[in-house]
Design an enzyme around this catalytic site. Structure first.
Site, PDB file in Angstrom:
ATOM      1  N   LYS B  85       0.985  -1.310   0.029  1.00 11.51           N
ATOM      2  CA  LYS B  85       0.468  -0.129   0.023  1.00 11.51           C
ATOM      3  C   LYS B  85       1.104   1.477   0.122  1.00 11.51           C
ATOM      4  O   LYS B  85       1.856   1.001   0.715  1.00 11.51           O
ATOM      5  CB  LYS B  85      -0.794  -0.078   1.080  1.00 11.51           C
ATOM      6  CG  LYS B  85      -2.050   1.435   1.389  1.00 11.51           C
ATOM      7  CD  LYS B  85      -2.830   1.199   2.150  1.00 11.51           C
ATOM      8  CE  LYS B  85      -4.368   2.186   2.797  1.00 11.51           C
ATOM      9  NZ  LYS B  85      -4.701   1.707   3.625  1.00 11.51           N
ATOM     10  N   SER B 160      -9.731   1.252   3.309  1.00 14.08           N
ATOM     11  CA  SER B 160      -8.526   2.063   2.119  1.00 14.08           C
ATOM     12  C   SER B 160      -7.827   1.910   1.496  1.00 14.08           C
ATOM     13  O   SER B 160      -7.494   2.710   0.724  1.00 14.08           O
ATOM     14  CB  SER B 160      -7.856   2.860   3.454  1.00 14.08           C
ATOM     15  OG  SER B 160      -6.984   2.838   4.379  1.00 14.08           O
ATOM     16  N   SER B 184      -9.698  -1.130   7.214  1.00 17.33           N
ATOM     17  CA  SER B 184      -9.470  -0.914   5.851  1.00 17.33           C
ATOM     18  C   SER B 184      -8.034  -1.836   5.309  1.00 17.33           C
ATOM     19  O   SER B 184      -7.725  -1.953   4.247  1.00 17.33           O
ATOM     20  CB  SER B 184      -8.021   0.046   5.790  1.00 17.33           C
ATOM     21  OG  SER B 184      -8.815   2.010   5.810  1.00 17.33           O
TER      22      SER B 184
END
Lengths: 72, 475
Positions: B85, B160, B184
Site C-alpha cells: 500500500k 482504504s 481498511s
C-alpha cells in the site's frame, strides 16, 4: 452543548481551532457535525455515569497484561 | 500443485508459487514477468496501482534467482512478487499515501514491514492505490483515480486498502500489504473476495507508515488464502524497537498451527448486533459459514456484549480527531491539495471537543473489558465483515435495508469498528457471493496476540469451502 450545529457556530469553532474556513465550506462541516455530535454527546453521557468512573482512556495497548496474552 | 499446473503462473497462490521456486521449477524472474504481464492486462480496468516498478522488480528477481541457484533459499517469500500500500515508506520509490500532498515524496528508508519482506526475499512490484491518506473506505481517489472491483468494475473495492485488495483479487501479485485503522484491510478483503488480517495493535510495526489514527493504526497482509496470509504474517510480526507502540510478545510460527482443526473451538456470536441491520445475502452467507464450522466440530455460542452500541460514534470521533492532529499544518498551508471528502473530514475533526475524544477512548476501555471477559467462554467471535456488498464506484451512501440511504462512512464500519476499538486481531475471509456475483466476507475476531487461533479457524473453513479459490473474470 446543544446537539444542533449551525454554520454560525462553525465560525466560533474556527476561531477556537485557529482554522479559517471559506463560507461555502461551513455547511458541509456543520452537516457532518450535526450527525456526529449528538452521537458523541450520547456516548459522553454514558461514559460520564458513575458506574464507569473508574475507567481510564485506553489510548494504546503497548503493554498487555499477562492474562491478555494467549497461552502458546 | 496439480491445480497450479493447469493455470497460468500468476494464478497460483503464494504458497503454490513458493513451492515451485523452492523446487527450482520456476524462477523468481518467471514469476515476476507473469505478474507484470497480468498488471499490464488488468490495470486499465482496475487501477489498483499508483506506481509499478517493473524494471526494479525484474532486477531484484534476477538477483534472487542467482541467490537461489547458489543454494541460498530464504523461505516461502523468496522470489515472490508482492505489492505494498502506498502509505508504506519504500526507499527510493515514491510513497504518496494516495495524496497530492505527498505526491513527490521519495523516502530514504523503508517501513519496517517493507524491510522485513525484502529481507525475506519478497519482490516489490509496486505501490497500491488507496483512499487518500487512508481516511475513507471507498478508494475513490481524486488524485490517482478510483480503484475498481475485479468482480464487477462498476463496483467499488472498499478501502482504504482498496488497491491492495483489488490487486490480490485480480492476480496482479501473490500478496499485498494493507493498513487497517477502522477496517481498511478487512473491508477490501471482503468485497474483493480475498483474505486479510488486521493484527493485534502492537503485533506488527507501524514504523515509517504514514499514520491515520495513531491509537488504532495497524498493518497486515492481504492474500488469496489464509495459509498465504500466515506465511506473510510470519515475516512481518514481531517487536520493532523503532516503533514505540510495538509489543514485546513472543511470536509463534503461524504456519505450524494451521492444520490443528477447529474441533472444540468455541465461536461466539453477538446475535443482536452481528446479525441486525445487514443485507439478507450477507446474513445468509455468514450464518451458512457458522454451520460449516459447526460441521467441523466447532461450538457456536450466543454472547452478550452489553455496551457494543456506541462503537461507531467512538470510532468516528477518534478516527477524526487523530488525523486532524496529524494534518494540522498541511490543512492550513495546502488545503486545496486535499480531495474534498478528506478535507471536510479533517476540518470536522478539528471541531470535536477534547472531552468527546477522551470519552471515546474511555469507551474503548469499557468495550475491551467486555470482550476480554467474554473470551473466558469463547475462543473467537465471528460476524460479517460489513453489512452490504460492493456498491457502485463513487457511491457516498448505501442502502442496507428498508430503502433508506445511509452515509457510507458510518455504515461501512458497523462490524469492523469493534475490533479496531478494542485492539483485537481480526481477519476477513471469503464466505459466499450475493445473487449478483459480489463477494461476501466474514470476520474472525480473536484474543489479543492470538492471531494463531484466527488463522487456524480461517484455514479450516477454507479447507471445507472453495469461496477463496474463485477468481474474477477480467476478460
Amino acid at each position: 452543548m446543544s446537539d444542533e450545529i449551525t454554520e454560525k457556530e462553525i465560525e466560533v469553532f474556527e476561531r477556537l481551532a485557529d482554522l479559517k474556513l471559506k463560507a461555502e465550506r461551513r455547511a458541509a462541516v456543520a452537516g457532518i457535525l450535526s450527525v456526529w455530535v449528538p452521537a458523541a454527546n450520547e456516548l459522553s453521557r454514558k461514559m460520564a455515569e458513575a458506574r464507569h468512573r473508574s475507567l481510564a482512556p485506553n489510548v494504546r495497548f503497548t503493554h498487555p497484561s499477562a492474562d491478555e496474552v494467549a497461552e502458546r | 500443485m496439480k491445480q497450479a499446473a493447469t493455470r497460468d503462473l500468476h494464478q497460483s497462490t503464494l504458497l503454490e508459487a513458493a513451492e515451485l521456486v523452492e523446487q527450482r521449477k520456476v524462477s523468481p524472474l518467471e514469476l515476476t514477468d507473469a505478474v507484470l504481464k497480468q498488471i499490464e492486462r488488468a490495470e486499465p480496468k482496475i487501477n489498483a496501482f499508483i506506481t509499478v516498478v517493473a524494471d526494479q522488480a525484474r532486477a531484484v528477481a534476477r538477483a534472487h534467482e542467482a541467490m537461489i541457484a547458489a543454494g541460498y533459499y530464504l523461505g516461502p517469500l523468496h522470489g515472490i512478487p508482492i505489492a505494498l500500500k502506498d502509505n508504506l515508506y519504500t526507499k527510493g520509490i515514491r510513497s504518496t499515501a494516495g495524496s497530492k500532498v505527498l505526491g513527490d515524496f521519495v523516502p530514504n528508508d523503508d517501513a519496517t514491514v517493507a524491510a522485513r519482506l525484502k529481507a525475506a526475499g519478497a519482490i516489490i512490484v509496486g505501490k497500491t492505490n488507496m483512499h487518500e491518506f487512508a481516511w475513507g473506505g471507498t478508494t475513490d481517489n481524486p488524485h490517482y483515480g478510483p480503484t475498481r472491483n475485479p468482480w464487477n468494475t462498476e463496483r467499488f473495492p472498499a478501502g482504504s486498502s482498496g488497491g491492495s485488495g483489488a490487486a490480490v483479487a485480480a492476480r496482479e501479485c501473490f500478496g499485498a500489504i494493507g493498513t487497517d485503522t477502522g477496517g481498511s484491510i478487512r473491508l477490501p478483503a471482503a468485497v474483493n473476495g480475498v483474505t486479510g488480517i488486521r493484527p493485534t495493535i502492537g503485533r506488527v510495526s507501524n514504523h515509517n507508515i504514514v499514520p491515520l489514527a495513531w491509537s488504532m493504526d495497524t498493518a497486515g497482509p492481504m492474500t488469496r488464502t489464509v495459509a498465504d496470509c500466515a506465511a506473510m504474517f510470519n515475516v512481518i510480526a514481531g517487536h520493532d524497537p523503532k516503533d514505540e507502540a510495538s509489543a514485546r510478545v513472543p511470536v509463534p510460527d503461524y504456519m505450524a498451527q494451521l492444520n490443528v482443526g477447529v474441533r472444540g473451538i468455541r465461536v461466539g456470536v453477538v446475535p443482536d448486533y452481528f446479525f441486525s441491520h445487514l443485507q439478507p445475502a450477507v446474513h445468509d452467507a455468514v450464518r451458512s459459514a457458522l454451520k460449516v464450522l459447526e460441521g467441523e466440530k466447532a461450538q457456536i455460542l450466543d454472547v452478550e456484549i452489553a455496551n457494543i452500541q456506541g462503537n461507531i460514534s467512538a470510532q468516528l470521533t477518534i478516527e477524526s480527531a487523530e488525523p486532524s492532529t496529524y494534518h494540522q499544518h498541511w490543512l492550513r498551508s495546502r488545503p486545496q491539495d486535499y480531495g474534498e471528502d478528506v478535507r471536510v473530514l479533517l476540518e470536522v475533526g478539528e471541531m470535536l471537543l477534547a472531552t468527546h475524544y477522551i470519552q471515546a477512548q474511555r469507551y474503548r476501555t469499557l468495550l475491551r473489558h467486555e470482550f476480554i471477559e467474554a473470551f473466558e467462554n469463547v475462543d473467537v467471535f465471528i460476524c460479517p465483515t460489513l453489512p452490504f456488498v460492493a456498491t457502485p464506484v463513487r457511491s457516498t451512501s448505501v442502502v442496507i435495508e428498508g430503502g433508506d440511504e445511509e452515509d457510507m462512512l458510518s455504515a461501512i464500519m458497523q462490524y469492523t469498528g469493534v475490533a479496531s476499538l478494542t485492539g483485537l486481531p481480526s481477519m476477513s475471509v471469503p464466505c459466499g457471493f450475493s445473487p449478483d456475483g459480489l463477494p461476501i466476507g466474514m470476520q474472525i475476531i480473536g484474543r489479543p496476540f492470538d492471531e494463531a487461533t484466527i488463522f487456524r479457524v480461517g484455514h479450516q473453513y477454507q479447507q471445507a469451502t472453495d469461496w477463496h479459490a474463485r477468481e474474477p473474470n477480467l476478460a
